[in-house]
Design a protein around this motif. Sequence first.
Motif, short mmCIF file in Angstrom:
data_model
loop_
_atom_site.label_atom_id
_atom_site.label_comp_id
_atom_site.label_asym_id
_atom_site.label_seq_id
_atom_site.Cartn_x
_atom_site.Cartn_y
_atom_site.Cartn_z
N LEU A 186 0.82 -1.21 0.00
CA LEU A 186 0.00 0.00 0.00
C LEU A 186 0.85 1.26 0.00
O LEU A 186 0.51 2.26 -0.64
N VAL A 187 2.00 1.22 0.69
CA VAL A 187 2.90 2.38 0.70
C VAL A 187 3.42 2.64 -0.72
O VAL A 187 3.43 3.77 -1.22
N ASP A 188 3.87 1.55 -1.39
CA ASP A 188 4.38 1.69 -2.77
C ASP A 188 3.27 2.15 -3.70
O ASP A 188 3.50 2.98 -4.59
N PHE A 189 2.08 1.61 -3.51
CA PHE A 189 0.95 1.96 -4.36
C PHE A 189 0.59 3.44 -4.20
O PHE A 189 0.30 4.14 -5.17
N SER A 190 0.66 3.91 -2.97
CA SER A 190 0.29 5.30 -2.68
C SER A 190 1.24 6.28 -3.34
O SER A 190 0.84 7.41 -3.68
N PRO B 127 -1.44 10.88 -6.77
CA PRO B 127 -2.39 10.76 -7.90
C PRO B 127 -1.65 10.47 -9.22
O PRO B 127 -0.48 10.77 -9.34
N ILE B 128 -2.35 9.90 -10.19
CA ILE B 128 -1.75 9.57 -11.49
C ILE B 128 -1.34 10.85 -12.20
O ILE B 128 -2.11 11.82 -12.29
N ASP B 129 -0.10 10.86 -12.74
CA ASP B 129 0.41 12.04 -13.47
C ASP B 129 -0.34 12.17 -14.81
O ASP B 129 -0.29 11.27 -15.65
N ARG B 130 -1.02 13.30 -14.98
CA ARG B 130 -1.80 13.51 -16.21
C ARG B 130 -1.28 14.71 -17.01
O ARG B 130 -1.99 15.24 -17.87
N SER C 249 -7.75 7.79 -10.89
CA SER C 249 -6.91 8.25 -9.79
C SER C 249 -7.73 8.49 -8.53
O SER C 249 -7.35 8.08 -7.43
N SER C 250 -8.89 9.14 -8.70
CA SER C 250 -9.77 9.42 -7.56
C SER C 250 -10.28 8.13 -6.92
O SER C 250 -10.26 7.98 -5.70
N ASP C 251 -10.71 7.19 -7.79
CA ASP C 251 -11.23 5.91 -7.29
C ASP C 251 -10.14 5.14 -6.53
O ASP C 251 -10.40 4.54 -5.48
N LEU C 252 -8.92 5.14 -7.09
CA LEU C 252 -7.83 4.42 -6.44
C LEU C 252 -7.44 5.06 -5.12
O LEU C 252 -7.09 4.36 -4.15
N GLU C 253 -7.47 6.39 -5.07
CA GLU C 253 -7.16 7.06 -3.81
C GLU C 253 -8.17 6.69 -2.73
O GLU C 253 -7.81 6.44 -1.57
N LYS C 254 -9.45 6.62 -3.13
CA LYS C 254 -10.50 6.22 -2.18
C LYS C 254 -10.27 4.77 -1.74
O LYS C 254 -10.36 4.45 -0.55
N THR C 255 -9.97 3.92 -2.73
CA THR C 255 -9.75 2.50 -2.42
C THR C 255 -8.55 2.32 -1.51
O THR C 255 -8.59 1.52 -0.56
N THR C 256 -7.47 3.07 -1.79
CA THR C 256 -6.27 2.99 -0.97
C THR C 256 -6.56 3.42 0.46
O THR C 256 -6.11 2.79 1.43
N ALA C 257 -7.34 4.50 0.58
CA ALA C 257 -7.71 4.98 1.92
C ALA C 257 -8.53 3.91 2.65
O ALA C 257 -8.34 3.66 3.85
#
Length: 891
Positions: free
Chosen positions: A501-505, A509-512, A540-548
């Motif tokens: 999760l640390v690496d994933f975080s 957010p995804i570089d756009r 990016s938003s969905d993944l941030e929510k999922t990561t949280a």
Amino acid sequence: MKSIPSTPTNGARFYKCALQVNPCHYAQKYQGQKQSDAPNRFYPILLKKCEELGIHIIAITDHNEVGSIELIKKEANGTGIWIFPGFEIESSEGIHVLCLYNPDTREDQLRHFLGELGIMNTDQQQLSKKSFSDILNTVQGQGGVTIAAHVTGDKGILKTLSGQARINAWKNKNLLAVQIPGSVKDLPVEYRPIVQNKDPAYKRELPAGIDLALAVVNAKDITTPVDLQDPSATCWIKMSQVTVEGLRQAFLDPSSRIRLASDPSPEEHTELISIQWDGGFLNGTTIRLNENLNILIGGRGTGKSTIIESLRYALGLEPLGEEASKTHEGIIRHVLRSGTKISVLLRSYTPNQKDYLIERTIPNPSIVREPESSKVLPIKPVDIIPRLEVYGQHEISELTRSPEKLTHLLKRFIQQDESAERRKKELEHKLKSSRQRALEVQNELKRVEELLSSLPSLEEMLKRFQEAGLEEKLKEQSLLVGEERIIKTAYERLQPLQGILVDFSRELPIDRAFVSERALEKFSGKSILSQINGILEKLSSDLEKTTAQMNSMLESTKQNLDIVNKQWQERKKQIQEEYEKILRELQKTKVDPEEFLRLRRQIEELRPLRDRQASQKREGTELAQRRNQLLSEWENFKTSEYREFEQAAKRVSKGLLNFVKVEVIFEGNREPLFDLLREQIGGRLSEAVDILKRQEQLSVVKLAQACREGKEALIKEFKLPNSQAERIAQANPETFMLIEELYLPPTTTIKLNIAPEGQEPSWQALDDLSTGQKATAVLLLLLLESNAPLVIDQPEDDLDNRFITEGIVPKMREEKRRRQFIFSTHNANIPVLGDAELIIGLTASGEGTGQATILPEHIGSIDTTSVRELVEEVLEGGREAFELRRLKYGF
């Protein structure tokens, strides 16, 4: 039309010429047609048509008349169109001849010349009193040049004469040029072999490198401006000065200097336009270069090598040879010196024409600018001209000693594929990663197996304690050890998930930025591409929510485990109190309960390692399978690369048919293998290295496999000595992996045909050739198939002299049509037989000035008198020396 200077500073160039233009009265006088315009209207229209069609030079050739020439010259003044004054006359045999003179020849001189040819009354149509042969000789004595007009038509030499008279006229040594209506291949079949110099009766002796014994030009009679549009009305002639001497030199070397309308246009190619120095030995000097063959001449110490090494330095090219590197560094440090600025202007035609200014101040890196704006561009010179090559003195000879560097030269004949280089690096990276992971698994498995090796003895001891009844008495305490292990394992299972999760975080957010409004501004499809931004933003938003959520879940899990652990700690406390009672009772006996519990704890710690051992064995098997797949892809890549080199070698051999043969050896350079063995294993390996070196074919994959199988396999498969095979087989597993990952570059062998011209080929390998023959073979290879400039400092230093005229010069003449050459030389054959478009003579300034000088009169082509005299003096040793050699040779 832009004015063309009479002495272009970059040597000879092609001029579009109409060599048989008639005055306004010609059509009426000789063809019975009405005169279309008065002279003051006709000539401006004629000259304007020339400008429209890009015609640079016209020759005025009225029949027996020169009265209109001054008027035409006056009209042409300031237009940039050059006028060759002259006339057309008819010999006593009835053959038409065009006679041309220098542009500054006056009308009264022309009338005098007509008189010497027997034409006294210019208003009448009359034959000259002189024969065809006498006309050629007389005009030459007058300083003019002649062209046999319309040779296959009426009044032409081939149609008017016959028999021996025609043969004698055709073979006249003063006849240099003939006029035909179109291309040579379209001539009538009875005349074509004569013009091509293939008819034995008419065959003329050919100087080296000359394709046609006589120059062939297109020059149709022009009576009206519209006639200039006819393709047969004009041809292209290369000169550095618009003079009769320029025409004469073109007629002497037509394959280099004359181009008919039917011939293909010169190929566009990358070229160095100019080079300039601020500071150093060449301070204040600017050289404009020709797009074809440029030759630097001059005595020792005049700056020839400095110019070559300046180009190399400015363009950021490294010498390939060690000695060449020392020479290059010496010139940069001691001759050009720190602070000197070198500026090179170059022109690229790929994908379209564009100029670049390259600047380099010693010792700083090169910078590339746009010439007009001086804007610095984020590119290197090699990005513009990746195939440009520069070789210093003796560097070609130095290359012949390295088969690997010869293979590097073959890259010029292979289509550059950036994806292949990326694929190579990707495979090398994957192989390295697979090796590192495999070694990690092997080391971890070894550690686990070492730990597990003590488990059987511990279990046996535990069994003895159990037989003594201690297991039953300490049952609860014994089970407590296992329970504690379970709780620890639960916490351990969370650790890798937290790391993931640390690496994933970190990736959120995804570089756009690449699909931002600014980034897409230049693209016409930005309205479609802009949708990507929204798609990635949502992801990016969905993944941030999922990561949280996952972090929250992990934290909640840890808290729940903490509750369980707390409850268990209470249980442990209660059991511990009971254990204390039992412990007091057992103290009365000789049994040590602490030793039993310690043993139990060790066993519980080790037993989970059996699962770990099985897991690592499975991973090791999977890694081995993936690595084998990578090794297969690596071998396929190396084989594919070799095939490209092999095809390049075949093309080179075909291009240098009967001169050079080139072959490529797969993985011919085995030094990386020997270096690896010496570094990783060490000790005495000389016999093993010699044996492996002599192997006709060597697979590093098979060698690595034999190493793993052991000493006997190395002895059987590769015939290695017993002691050295044993030492190699005892190397660590990483060494065997490094062996199978090796990239052994292909090597190149070159053979040269040393048989005299016309005899059966006699092929000799490079190792068996003299230094000069080796360099000859490599230079022939360098001259082939490229559109990038080739720069060489004194190539003749290491060349076999016979091959210069028989092989090098003809190939140079052929290739200079489609690429730029810049050579310095002391050998007259290169600029003279090679017909250099630009010769630059260098001289050293006065004593103590430390400067080189290039005089304007020493810049030009062989048709420039002062340049020709300089070539004669510097390269031939002067006229007297040349004449003495001629007499001694009996020429």
